[in-house]
Design an enzyme around this catalytic site. Structure first.
Site, PDB file in Angstrom:
ATOM      1  N   PHE A  64     -34.717  27.864  31.401  1.00 39.65           N
ATOM      2  CA  PHE A  64     -34.643  26.596  30.243  1.00 39.65           C
ATOM      3  C   PHE A  64     -33.627  26.135  30.594  1.00 39.65           C
ATOM      4  O   PHE A  64     -32.913  25.863  32.004  1.00 39.65           O
ATOM      5  CB  PHE A  64     -33.648  26.394  28.906  1.00 39.65           C
ATOM      6  CG  PHE A  64     -33.414  27.844  28.367  1.00 39.65           C
ATOM      7  CD1 PHE A  64     -33.153  28.202  27.153  1.00 39.65           C
ATOM      8  CD2 PHE A  64     -32.455  28.451  29.116  1.00 39.65           C
ATOM      9  CE1 PHE A  64     -32.220  29.558  26.775  1.00 39.65           C
ATOM     10  CE2 PHE A  64     -31.378  29.051  29.027  1.00 39.65           C
ATOM     11  CZ  PHE A  64     -30.766  29.372  27.612  1.00 39.65           C
ATOM     12  N   GLU A  65     -33.624  24.554  30.732  1.00 43.40           N
ATOM     13  CA  GLU A  65     -32.350  23.398  30.571  1.00 43.40           C
ATOM     14  C   GLU A  65     -32.815  23.075  32.116  1.00 43.40           C
ATOM     15  O   GLU A  65     -32.544  22.658  33.227  1.00 43.40           O
ATOM     16  CB  GLU A  65     -31.241  23.679  30.801  1.00 43.40           C
ATOM     17  CG  GLU A  65     -30.973  24.316  29.645  1.00 43.40           C
ATOM     18  CD  GLU A  65     -30.511  23.629  28.563  1.00 43.40           C
ATOM     19  OE1 GLU A  65     -30.699  22.396  28.372  1.00 43.40           O
ATOM     20  OE2 GLU A  65     -30.067  23.740  27.331  1.00 43.40           O
ATOM     21  N   GLY A  66     -34.214  23.275  32.597  1.00 43.73           N
ATOM     22  CA  GLY A  66     -35.082  23.124  33.563  1.00 43.73           C
ATOM     23  C   GLY A  66     -35.232  24.285  35.009  1.00 43.73           C
ATOM     24  O   GLY A  66     -34.030  24.638  35.241  1.00 43.73           O
TER      25      GLY A  66
END
Length: 565
Positions: free
Chosen positions: A395-397
């Protein structure tokens, strides 16, 4: 201490003390130390004892913990004082995220709320929006969430199918769609929702009680089971024009820039979780005996502990450096200027996200390995740590997307920087500085070999960009660790040992990556061999006894029973 060299050309794109108003970027003041102790007690006394309740989706417990965190001021660290926040630095916010990183699933809920759940209002909200939402978010009365991801818009986050259409008669917006994997979904009172409009992606403030808002079932996850994760369903949700966050059609600026800051916050949380893993490993290794000796007496176990400490040191130096640079951005900037300033540090934030999340992966993996078969059993906390850690590379890319961000951002800044050619014959200074300078020279060699001439061709060269991003990341970490070690403070000798290993091993990885790039990119065998020979004969400092340095680092870690006290 080593003699330092002035940053120029390529080196100016990496950590440098001239970029800091306060060079001692990792030092904690008395107020910061007090905050750290407060969070330690909060996590130990309130969060961890309730982890089983949180993992059973006891939403009331979650809300009570948010209220308690708000009462301590922990939720409003980056909220302006005018809106009941503490208005403190990015460095302090990072410290809060790091210490909260010990808090298992609640750490995820906390950082989403205080990061992407709150910062969009701080940076892009109107005065009216700030007055309505920030005091509630800072106190913990309300919990915030961020709704960007969709079933068909994961890494391609802006490919949203959720729509917002304006009713010309009333002036209201009608939002329809579903947002997937929303952290804090079931406990949030307000969501920042991104939807497609005729003018482009737009951010909206959607309250939980608005008609048409509903929440799907909790997702069944591998880890972070104590944080609420579910689908946000938007069925003809009517919102007034006052609920538009930022400008219509400019929501992508909010999404991307807030994600940059979220990546840095996540890095800090990963650093805290890594320190927790190291402490878990040391405690177990001191107690567990095999062949009539504690595990800490075995050199291979010592090496694992040392490697963990070295990686954590690199991650911490890098994150605190980046936070300190961000603290120098002009708070009075216009929205347009702010967007430009934050975008400039996309590379830095992605570097921290990738390095810290992969450090955490290595730390929990080795901690479980040290536990042997017991580490695989749920009776031991490392089993939970191992499962919880896996999400951080997603997550967060994803780390793949972040590596592309590093490479593309670096290339953009590289072409905007006046380049001073690094000449190997002119490299001087102490060992660490020389390893950094030679690494920068090899990056220069790599740039000549990189077969990316036009921006539109970049995505066809992802493997090259991956290698480039890893080299940029290595040099960034090396430079940050070097600056911290040279600054002194704390246990200077211990810092120097860790920085020595980071710089020496970092150079070896950069050399290997450069050889890989040159070998792949050059079709001219004679020219390729000439470049490879030049790399082979570089007059780098003699390699040291890294094993002995790791032994000393391990002894220090074992003596203090973890990374630091």
């Amino acid at each position: 201490m080593e003699k330092t060299s002035q940053a120029s050309g390529l080196q100016s794109l990496f950590p440098d003390k001239s970029s800091l108003s306060h060079p001692d970027f990792s030092h904690l003041g008395e107020e910061e130390k007090l905050i750290a102790k407060t969070i330690d007690m909060f996590v130990k006394d309130q969060v961890l004892p309730n982890n089983k309740n949180l993992e059973a989706h006891d939403y009331q417990t979650s809300k009570e913990l948010f209220a308690a965190a708000g009462e301590l001021g922990l939720l409003g660290v980056e909220v302006p004082e005018a809106f009941d926040g503490l208005e403190m630095s990015k460095k302090t916010s990072g410290l809060v995220a790091e210490k909260m990183g010990y808090g298992a699933s609640f750490s995820v809920a906390f950082n989403i709320h205080s990061g992407v759940g709150t910062l969009p209002y701080v940076y892009f909200g109107t005065e009216v929006q700030k007055k309505r939402y920030l005091p509630k978010l800072a106190s913990g009365e309300w919990v915030g969430a961020y709704a960007l991801t969709e079933p068909n818009a994961g890494s391609d986050a802006l490919a949203a199918s959720t729509t917002a259409k304006i009713d010309e008669t009333t002036g209201n917006w009608i939002i329809n769609g579903e947002k997937q994997w929303i952290t804090n979904a079931h406990i949030a009172n307000v969501y920042v929702v991104f939807a497609k409009t005729e003018a482009g992606i737009t951010a909206f403030i959607v309250e939980r009680e608005f008609p048409g808002v509903s929440i799907g079932a909790e997702e069944k996850k591998l880890g972070i089971k104590g944080s609420s994760t579910a689908t946000l369903i938007l069925d003809d949700v009517k919102v007034g024009p006052q609920q538009v966050l930022g400008a219509v059609g400019k929501g992508h600026h909010i999404a991307l820039n807030i994600l940059n800051l979220a990546r840095l916050k996540l890095a800090f949380a990963n650093i805290g979780a890594s320190k927790q893993a190291l402490e878990t490993a040391v405690k177990y290794a001191k107690e567990r005996k095999q062949f009539n000796k504690a595990l800490t007496a075995f050199p291979m176990i010592q090496e694992k502990l040392a490697d963990m400490a070295i990686s954590i040191y690199g991650a911490a130096c890098s994150a605190y450096y980046t936070a300190s640079v961000l603290d120098q951005l002009d708070g009075s900037s216009t929205e347009e200027q702010l967007i430009g300033s934050l975008a400039r540090y996309a590379m830095d934030c992605s570097i921290n996200k990738v390095y810290a999340s992969e450090t955490l992966h290595d730390c929990v993996d080795e901690t479980l390995q040290i536990h042997g078969g017991y580490g695989y059993m749920q009776d031991y906390d490392v089993e939970r740590q191992y499962r919880d850690a896996r999400i951080n590379r997603l997550f967060e890319g994803t780390n793949e997307i972040n590596r592309l961000t590093i490479a593309k951002s670096f290339l953009k800044r590289y072409h905007q920087t006046e380049q001073a050619v690094v000449n190997p014959a002119d490299i001087h200074g102490g060992r660490k500085d020389q390893f950094i300078q030679f690494s920068t020279y090899l990056l220069q060699v790599m740039m000549k070999a990189l077969p990316v001439e036009k921006k539109e061709n970049m995505d066809e060269k992802q493997m090259y960009l991956r290698v480039l991003s890893d080299v940029v990341k290595e040099i960034y970490i090396m430079k940050a660790a070097y600056l911290d070690a040279e600054q002194g403070g704390g246990d200077t000798a211990f810092k120097q040992l860790k920085a020595d290993v980071i710089c020496e091993n970092g150079y070896r990885r950069v050399e290997s990556a450069t050889i890989t790039m040159v070998s792949a990119a050059s079709a001219d065998e004679a020219a390729k061999q000439e470049v490879l020979e030049e790399i082979r004969i570089l007059a780098v400092p003699p390699y040291s006894d890294v094993f002995d340095k790791k032994r000393l680092i391990a002894e220090h870690i074992i003596m203090q029973e973890g990374y630091e006290k």
